[in-house]
Design a protein around this motif. Structure first.
Motif, PDB file in Angstrom:
ATOM      1  N   GLU A   1      25.809 -34.262  45.555  1.00  0.00           N
ATOM      2  CA  GLU A   1      25.194 -33.124  46.225  1.00  0.00           C
ATOM      3  C   GLU A   1      26.190 -31.970  46.171  1.00  0.00           C
ATOM      4  N   ALA A   2      25.771 -30.853  45.590  1.00  0.00           N
ATOM      5  CA  ALA A   2      26.676 -29.701  45.447  1.00  0.00           C
ATOM      6  C   ALA A   2      27.251 -29.257  46.784  1.00  0.00           C
ATOM      7  N   ASP A   3      26.452 -29.366  47.836  1.00  0.00           N
ATOM      8  CA  ASP A   3      26.932 -28.937  49.153  1.00  0.00           C
ATOM      9  C   ASP A   3      28.217 -29.663  49.549  1.00  0.00           C
ATOM     10  N   ASP A   4      28.380 -30.903  49.062  1.00  0.00           N
ATOM     11  CA  ASP A   4      29.570 -31.687  49.411  1.00  0.00           C
ATOM     12  C   ASP A   4      30.840 -31.145  48.759  1.00  0.00           C
ATOM     13  N   PHE A   5      30.696 -30.262  47.789  1.00  0.00           N
ATOM     14  CA  PHE A   5      31.849 -29.683  47.103  1.00  0.00           C
ATOM     15  C   PHE A   5      32.304 -28.362  47.729  1.00  0.00           C
ATOM     16  N   HIS A   6      31.511 -27.835  48.678  1.00  0.00           N
ATOM     17  CA  HIS A   6      31.881 -26.577  49.331  1.00  0.00           C
ATOM     18  C   HIS A   6      33.073 -26.784  50.261  1.00  0.00           C
ATOM     19  N   PRO A   7      34.036 -25.869  50.234  1.00  0.00           N
ATOM     20  CA  PRO A   7      35.093 -25.920  51.235  1.00  0.00           C
ATOM     21  C   PRO A   7      34.498 -25.525  52.596  1.00  0.00           C
ATOM     22  N   PRO A   8      35.136 -25.938  53.694  1.00  0.00           N
ATOM     23  CA  PRO A   8      34.624 -25.615  55.031  1.00  0.00           C
ATOM     24  C   PRO A   8      34.360 -24.125  55.256  1.00  0.00           C
ATOM     25  N   ALA A   9      35.172 -23.266  54.676  1.00  0.00           N
ATOM     26  CA  ALA A   9      34.987 -21.819  54.871  1.00  0.00           C
ATOM     27  C   ALA A   9      33.639 -21.357  54.328  1.00  0.00           C
ATOM     28  N   ASN A  10      33.204 -21.919  53.202  1.00  0.00           N
ATOM     29  CA  ASN A  10      31.902 -21.556  52.647  1.00  0.00           C
ATOM     30  C   ASN A  10      30.768 -21.989  53.572  1.00  0.00           C
ATOM     31  N   ILE A  11      30.873 -23.203  54.103  1.00  0.00           N
ATOM     32  CA  ILE A  11      29.825 -23.714  54.992  1.00  0.00           C
ATOM     33  C   ILE A  11      29.760 -22.878  56.265  1.00  0.00           C
ATOM     34  N   GLU A  12      30.911 -22.514  56.797  1.00  0.00           N
ATOM     35  CA  GLU A  12      30.940 -21.657  57.997  1.00  0.00           C
ATOM     36  C   GLU A  12      30.261 -20.320  57.707  1.00  0.00           C
ATOM     37  N   LYS A  13      30.554 -19.759  56.554  1.00  0.00           N
ATOM     38  CA  LYS A  13      29.994 -18.462  56.183  1.00  0.00           C
ATOM     39  C   LYS A  13      28.469 -18.544  56.078  1.00  0.00           C
ATOM     40  N   MET A  14      27.969 -19.560  55.369  1.00  0.00           N
ATOM     41  CA  MET A  14      26.522 -19.708  55.208  1.00  0.00           C
ATOM     42  C   MET A  14      25.842 -20.040  56.535  1.00  0.00           C
ATOM     43  N   SER A  15      26.474 -20.883  57.351  1.00  0.00           N
ATOM     44  CA  SER A  15      25.910 -21.238  58.659  1.00  0.00           C
ATOM     45  C   SER A  15      25.740 -20.005  59.540  1.00  0.00           C
ATOM     46  N   ALA A  16      26.616 -19.030  59.349  1.00  0.00           N
ATOM     47  CA  ALA A  16      26.549 -17.781  60.112  1.00  0.00           C
ATOM     48  C   ALA A  16      25.531 -16.805  59.515  1.00  0.00           C
ATOM     49  N   GLY A  17      24.870 -17.231  58.415  1.00  0.00           N
ATOM     50  CA  GLY A  17      23.859 -16.383  57.797  1.00  0.00           C
ATOM     51  C   GLY A  17      24.409 -15.376  56.806  1.00  0.00           C
TER      52      GLY A  17
END
Length: 177
Positions: free
Chosen positions: A43-59
């Motif tokens: 799953e590509a999402d598993d390759f995202h660093p935490p900073a990317n996930i935080e950014k997307m989660s914030a919209g």
């Protein structure tokens, strides 16, 4: 001669990159293809660093500087699979040709399956997902970023307006024609 043989063996290892915007069914199809083809999937999402996930989660949409290391990590995983002689399946939005170019640089044959649907269907699917960090508010930015597969790219486009098993049938048929 050894280099040619190694190259031919690597080219025989096929990787399927299930691409498309959020809500297009990449993860669902990956699970079906993993089962039907007996291939490992990532799953590509598993390759995202935490900073990317935080950014997307914030919209906040990712920019290219956020994406390059992520795409390179996926490319490297594909190469690892090739070197182990394992064809694979990976999900990745791969919205731009330049992103697909990074993935295409992996060893082995990288083929794209572009999953597509109307905006209403995508929004509905996203609204009913549980536990995913991508808000529906980012769909318009994904759609505006999307560069469909070019005729010169190794891949197929599949409309996902039918049940998932039927989408898998469509994808496999398209890949083998």
């Amino acid at each position: 001669m050894g280099d040619a043989t190694t190259h031919d063996q690597a080219a025989a290892v096929e990787h399927l990159v299930l691409m498309g915007v959020a809500g297009s069914g990449k993860t669902t199809l990956a699970g079906i293809l993993e089962e039907r083809l007996g291939r490992p999937y990532a799953e590509a999402d598993d390759f995202h660093p935490p900073a990317n996930i935080e950014k997307m989660s914030a919209g906040t949409p990712l920019d290219d500087d956020d994406r390059w290391p992520w795409l390179e990590a996926i490319r490297d995983w594909l190469t690892e699979q090739t070197r182990a002689g394992r064809p694979s399946v990976v999900t990745c939005s791969a919205l731009k040709r330049s992103y697909r170019d990074v993935l295409r640089a992996a060893e082995g044959r990288v083929r794209f399956v572009h999953l597509t649907a109307g905006t209403d269907l995508l929004e509905d699917r996203m609204a009913h997902r549980e536990g995913h960090f991508m808000p529906t508010t980012l769909l318009p930015s994904q759609l505006s970023t999307l560069e469909p597969l070019g005729d010169d790219e190794d891949g197929v486009t599949v409309v996902v307006d039918v049940p998932p098993q039927d989408v898998a049938d469509r994808a496999l048929t398209a890949l083998h024609t």
